[in-house]
Design a protein around this motif. Structure first.
Motif, PDB file in Angstrom:
ATOM      1  N   ILE A 142       0.863  -1.179   0.000  1.00 25.37           N
ATOM      2  CA  ILE A 142       0.000   0.000   0.000  1.00 25.37           C
ATOM      3  C   ILE A 142       0.901   1.231   0.000  1.00 25.37           C
ATOM      4  CG2 ILE A 142      -1.793   1.252   1.239  1.00 25.37           C
ATOM      5  CD1 ILE A 142      -2.704  -1.391   2.413  1.00 25.37           C
ATOM      6  N   VAL A 143       0.706   2.088  -0.978  1.00 26.37           N
ATOM      7  CA  VAL A 143       1.581   3.252  -1.141  1.00 26.37           C
ATOM      8  C   VAL A 143       0.764   4.530  -1.036  1.00 26.37           C
ATOM      9  CG1 VAL A 143       3.213   1.995  -2.594  1.00 26.37           C
ATOM     10  CG2 VAL A 143       1.316   3.231  -3.654  1.00 26.37           C
ATOM     11  N   GLN A 149       8.720   3.973  -1.730  1.00 26.63           N
ATOM     12  CA  GLN A 149       8.517   2.686  -1.064  1.00 26.63           C
ATOM     13  C   GLN A 149       9.609   1.724  -1.506  1.00 26.63           C
ATOM     14  OE1 GLN A 149       5.854   1.790   1.076  1.00 26.63           O
ATOM     15  NE2 GLN A 149       6.945  -0.123   1.424  1.00 26.63           N
ATOM     16  N   LEU A 150      10.282   1.061  -0.518  1.00 27.98           N
ATOM     17  CA  LEU A 150      11.310   0.073  -0.822  1.00 27.98           C
ATOM     18  C   LEU A 150      10.652  -1.267  -1.126  1.00 27.98           C
ATOM     19  CD1 LEU A 150      14.006   0.818   1.914  1.00 27.98           C
ATOM     20  CD2 LEU A 150      14.168   1.307  -0.531  1.00 27.98           C
ATOM     21  N   VAL A 151      11.131  -1.915  -2.202  1.00 26.02           N
ATOM     22  CA  VAL A 151      10.575  -3.197  -2.631  1.00 26.02           C
ATOM     23  C   VAL A 151      11.733  -4.118  -3.013  1.00 26.02           C
ATOM     24  CG1 VAL A 151       9.107  -4.388  -4.288  1.00 26.02           C
ATOM     25  CG2 VAL A 151       8.469  -2.117  -3.478  1.00 26.02           C
ATOM     26  N   SER A 152      11.717  -5.351  -2.518  1.00 23.60           N
ATOM     27  CA  SER A 152      12.729  -6.346  -2.884  1.00 23.60           C
ATOM     28  C   SER A 152      12.275  -7.103  -4.119  1.00 23.60           C
ATOM     29  CB  SER A 152      12.958  -7.331  -1.726  1.00 23.60           C
ATOM     30  OG  SER A 152      13.456  -6.659  -0.592  1.00 23.60           O
ATOM     31  N   ILE A 153      13.201  -7.282  -5.069  1.00 22.64           N
ATOM     32  CA  ILE A 153      12.911  -8.039  -6.280  1.00 22.64           C
ATOM     33  C   ILE A 153      13.995  -9.096  -6.473  1.00 22.64           C
ATOM     34  CG2 ILE A 153      11.707  -6.110  -7.377  1.00 22.64           C
ATOM     35  CD1 ILE A 153      14.236  -5.680  -9.081  1.00 22.64           C
ATOM     36  N   ILE A 214       3.402   6.640  -8.445  1.00 19.89           N
ATOM     37  CA  ILE A 214       3.873   5.634  -7.484  1.00 19.89           C
ATOM     38  C   ILE A 214       5.393   5.644  -7.546  1.00 19.89           C
ATOM     39  CG2 ILE A 214       3.921   3.188  -6.905  1.00 19.89           C
ATOM     40  CD1 ILE A 214       1.197   2.912  -8.223  1.00 19.89           C
ATOM     41  N   SER A 215       6.036   5.903  -6.415  1.00 21.98           N
ATOM     42  CA  SER A 215       7.498   5.975  -6.342  1.00 21.98           C
ATOM     43  C   SER A 215       8.017   4.709  -5.659  1.00 21.98           C
ATOM     44  CB  SER A 215       7.938   7.219  -5.556  1.00 21.98           C
ATOM     45  OG  SER A 215       9.347   7.254  -5.436  1.00 21.98           O
ATOM     46  N   LEU A 216       8.868   3.956  -6.384  1.00 28.24           N
ATOM     47  CA  LEU A 216       9.402   2.695  -5.872  1.00 28.24           C
ATOM     48  C   LEU A 216      10.921   2.680  -5.985  1.00 28.24           C
ATOM     49  CD1 LEU A 216       6.973   0.075  -7.483  1.00 28.24           C
ATOM     50  CD2 LEU A 216       6.841   1.054  -5.186  1.00 28.24           C
TER      51      LEU A 216
END
Length: 377
Positions: A142-143, A149-153, A214-216
């Motif tokens: 949820i942003v 927002q930090l996201v692991s890929i 949306i900033s990732l």
């Protein structure tokens, strides 16, 4: 002077030798000289148990092998000594390994099960629905617009980012786009596949609308491929993003025909083109269903938003002890456009089904007419 008795004796011996020639020749038919008997010892394996009768063919099995017993014993002794030396070498090597490495003392430590599951994204092996709240929290992000927002890929693998936009576009200085690049967009999904090991940043916006983003920040890690679903924290933003495709669809179709087609696709676990799927917001006004013998649960509900219509999905369960039919009119309200159930609307005790309530997105004001009492006149 030769005596007559000696002459007779010599003559008799000569006759005996001549009479024995055919027998000797038969025994040595393969010999160059039929008068010389050479015993055949190639197949000899049994010692002589008795002397053959004179005048009969000699069997090779009666021939005794001509092997020196002393030589045979010497060969057996050498073989025994050689085997004994090999055994001693193996014992010495085994002892050396035990002393240097400590094979007998080393024990494999037990690994706790949480080492393999702690802080690791769930990997669905069997293809069924994944379970666990931790998995849902890790993959559903949820942003807030404008907040990073930090996201692991997964590094070196393809990752899916499901966006709330209908036509998302990506802006990034660290990722290359296009069909052959590290970023590829299909419908409302952004695919990311990169071999870089440092953090990567991107902005995702709706095509033609730069006021909402949306900033990732993507952090590549050595983990399995991930599917990340992104939604906005403010539920009103989600509902305000009216899709042009959904609006064109709703305007081009008769109401009954369009809703029937959409309900069929939703019941078959699909999403109509141009609509957005999300969880039910906490402040969303839920439909009110009052049908005796049934419980309607919206706690795990879903919301499919279009331009003018919302599809609210919940769960219906027969809590009575008899077979009942669910009356769709029990969910009627001023903003409800249609109600449907799947796979059945006739329930056995304890049986459940999905309920689909179609609501108007903006709603309508309820108009009441007031009657003047005749007592006031």
């Amino acid at each position: 002077m030769i005596k007559p008795s000696m002459t007779k004796l010599a003559y008799f011996c000569t006759l005996c030798a001549v009479a024995a020639m055919p027998t000797i020749a038969a025994q040595n038919s393969g010999s160059a000289n039929p008068l010389i008997a050479v015993p055949n010892l190639e197949n000899a394996s049994t010692p002589v148990t008795g002397s053959p009768v004179q005048g009969t063919q000699v069997n090779a099995s009666y021939a005794t092998p001509m092997i020196d017993p002393q030589l045979q014993k010497l060969q057996e002794l050498q073989q025994t000594n050689k085997l004994q030396e090999e055994i001693e070498k193996l014992k010495t090597e085994n002892k050396r390994l035990k002393e240097t490495i400590g094979v007998e003392q080393v024990k494999i430590p037990e690994v706790p099960s949480n080492v393999l599951t702690k802080n690791v994204p769930k990997y669905n092996v069997d293809g069924g629905p994944t379970a666990g709240a931790a998995n849902k929290e890790a993959n559903d992000i949820i942003v807030t617009p404008g907040i990073n927002q930090l996201v692991s890929i997964a590094v070196g693998h393809t990752n899916r980012i499901v966006t709330p936009f209908t036509h998302p576009q990506v802006s990034s200085a660290t990722l290359t786009g296009g069909d052959q690049g590290e970023v590829m967009v299909k419908d409302n999904v952004v695919y990311v596949s990169t071999a870089k090991t440092y953090p990567l940043s991107m902005f995702i916006t709706e095509k033609g609308q730069e006021n909402l983003s949306i900033s990732l920040t993507l952090v590549p890690r050595k983990i399995p491929s991930r599917e990340i679903s992104v939604s906005f924290k403010d539920s009103n933003i989600q509902m305000r993003m009216a899709s042009e495709d959904a609006e064109n669809w709703e305007k081009s179709q008769p109401f009954i025909t369009g809703t029937n087609k959409n309900l069929r696709e939703v019941a078959l676990q699909g999403i109509p083109s141009g609509y957005n799927l999300s969880s039910l917001p906490k402040d969303y006004k839920l439909p009110k269903c009052r049908v005796e013998g049934f419980r309607v649960d919206w706690s795990q509900g879903q919301l499919i938003t279009g331009s003018k219509l919302h599809y609210v999905i919940g769960k219906v369960t027969n809590i009575s002890s008899k077979t009942l039919e669910f009356k769709e009119a029990g969910c009627g309200d001023y903003d409800v456009a249609a109600v449907a159930l799947y796979p059945t609307n006739v329930f056995e005790p304890g049986q459940s089904a999905e309920i689909y309530v179609i609501k108007h997105a903006t709603g309508r004001q309820e108009v009441k007419q007031v009657r003047t009492s005749i007592l006031d006149k």
